[in-house]
Design a protein around this motif. Structure first.
Motif, short mmCIF file in Angstrom:
data_model
loop_
_atom_site.label_atom_id
_atom_site.label_comp_id
_atom_site.label_asym_id
_atom_site.label_seq_id
_atom_site.Cartn_x
_atom_site.Cartn_y
_atom_site.Cartn_z
N ALA A 78 0.84 -1.21 0.00
CA ALA A 78 0.00 0.00 0.00
C ALA A 78 0.88 1.25 0.00
O ALA A 78 0.66 2.19 -0.80
CB ALA A 78 -0.93 -0.01 1.21
N CYS A 79 1.88 1.28 0.86
CA CYS A 79 2.75 2.47 0.95
C CYS A 79 3.55 2.63 -0.34
O CYS A 79 3.72 3.76 -0.83
CB CYS A 79 3.68 2.36 2.16
N ILE A 99 -4.14 -4.08 10.29
CA ILE A 99 -4.54 -2.73 9.85
C ILE A 99 -3.85 -1.68 10.73
O ILE A 99 -3.38 -0.65 10.23
CB ILE A 99 -6.09 -2.59 9.88
N ALA A 100 -3.74 -1.97 12.02
CA ALA A 100 -3.06 -1.01 12.91
C ALA A 100 -1.59 -0.85 12.51
O ALA A 100 -1.06 0.26 12.44
CB ALA A 100 -3.18 -1.48 14.36
N TRP A 101 -0.92 -1.98 12.19
CA TRP A 101 0.49 -1.90 11.75
C TRP A 101 0.58 -1.11 10.43
O TRP A 101 1.49 -0.30 10.24
CB TRP A 101 1.06 -3.30 11.50
N ALA A 102 -0.38 -1.38 9.53
CA ALA A 102 -0.34 -0.73 8.21
C ALA A 102 -0.51 0.79 8.35
O ALA A 102 0.19 1.57 7.69
CB ALA A 102 -1.43 -1.32 7.31
N LYS A 103 -1.42 1.19 9.26
CA LYS A 103 -1.64 2.64 9.46
C LYS A 103 -0.38 3.28 10.02
O LYS A 103 0.00 4.38 9.63
CB LYS A 103 -2.81 2.86 10.42
N THR A 116 -6.82 4.57 2.32
CA THR A 116 -7.88 4.24 3.28
C THR A 116 -7.67 2.81 3.71
O THR A 116 -7.74 1.89 2.88
CB THR A 116 -9.27 4.39 2.63
N PHE A 117 -7.36 2.61 4.99
CA PHE A 117 -7.20 1.24 5.51
C PHE A 117 -8.46 0.86 6.26
O PHE A 117 -8.98 1.67 7.04
CB PHE A 117 -6.03 1.17 6.49
#
Ligand SMILES: C[S@@+](CC[C@H](N)C(=O)[O-])C[C@H]1O[C@@H](n2cnc3c(N)ncnc32)[C@H](O)[C@@H]1O
Length: 288
Positions: A78-79, A99-103, A116-117
């Motif tokens: 995503a990044c 999702i928390a790690w991805a944010k 948008t996660f």
């Protein structure tokens, strides 16, 4: 295994007692593949960054594309997409922790406002019909218990003419030895890997046209290279941090050592790994 199921199994075990109690005590700590990954914040897919770059090419993304990524894990792709392609991006994962790690990663990389996660299941996507220009997924559909349902969802949320691209582990020589199938399924959340024809047939039956597939064999060296290519020093540091945390727990937690023993494959199975196990990039298009 979900928390509910785990708790149910655990409750059943207390009525049966004995060895089962002990086994469930170990399971309660949950050393499953995704639990370990989400606890320490690492995910990956076969082929690494190079496979992602090829997926982007095959799906013909542009900065104007509206892209859905399914099973984003800790948000590495995503990044990358937000920075390198600049497309509008929605990334979902079944796990809140992922999702928390991805944010966190997106904030660290300065792209949080471009992605948008949200939590979402490949088999039941929380989006209206015909929302996206492309749907991509890397090493996720193999884990979906109902793959045809997931593929139907990919088709449903795509706009007419939209593209799907899946990078998935595949049996590049068949039939694979039963022990290898059992070892990988047991150690990876019951994942079911298909041969390239199986992945193509899944997309075909799901209603996709213009099917494409690019299959890659793996070697120990190519796998290591794919784990490292395109990684920033911070990504590499994350992996070392996760590995360190795992080793620390392994050394201090007898349950983890016991659990790891149950996963240990035979030498013959280890030797057969790269002969049979590889990955493919499978693409298709929704009819206009
Ligand atoms: C092997 S990891 C790959 C993660 C990421 N695509 C990457 O390449 O780093 C698989 C991911 O899929 C997620 N996942 C598994 N089943 C899923 C489902 N049914 N729907 C959405 N995500 C799922 C897991 O939580 C995990 O983050």
């Amino acid at each position: 295994m979900g928390n509910g199921a785990r708790e149910r199994r655990s409750a059943e075990s207390h009525t049966q007692g004995g060895a089962k109690d002990k086994r469930d005590d170990v399971e309660k700590k949950d050393f499953s593949y995704f639990c370990i990954q989400s606890r320490w914040g690492v995910t990956k897919h076969l082929g690494g960054r190079r496979a992602t770059e090829r997926l982007v090419e095959l799906c013909a993304f542009t900065a104007d594309s509206k892209v859905l990524e399914i099973g984003c894990g800790v948000g590495i792709t995503a990044c990358y997409l937000a920075k390198e392609v600049g497309c509008s991006l929605t990334s979902v994962d079944l796990s809140e922790q992922m999702i928390a790690w991805a944010k966190k990663r997106a904030t660290r990389e300065g792209v949080a406002d471009r992605i948008t996660f949200q939590v979402g299941d490949a088999q039941n996507l929380p989006f209206s019909d015909e929302t996206f220009d492309a749907v991509i997924s890397e090493s996720v559909t193999a884990f979906a218990p109902d793959k045809p349902k997931a593929v139907n969802e990919y088709l449903r949320v795509l706009k007419p003419g939209g593209r799907v691209g899946l990078t998935e582990a595949s049996w590049v020589k068949t039939p694979p030895p039963a022990e290898l199938v059992e070892f990988l399924s047991h150690s990876m959340e019951g994942a079911e890997f298909l041969e390239p024809e199986g992945w193509r047939a899944l997309l075909d039956r799901g209603g996709f046209t213009d099917l494409g597939s690019e299959v890659s064999h793996l070697t120990a060296r190519s796998q290591l290279a794919s784990d490292l290519n395109g990684q920033s020093w911070r990504d590499v540091a994350d992996r070392f941090r996760a590995m360190g945390a795992f080793i620390r727990q392994y050394l201090t937690d007898a349950d983890l050592r016991r659990y790891a023993k149950t996963l240990m494959p035979s030498r013959r199975t280890m030797r057969s790994f790269f002969t049979y196990f590889g990955y493919g990039i499978y693409t298709g298009r929704k009819a206009q």
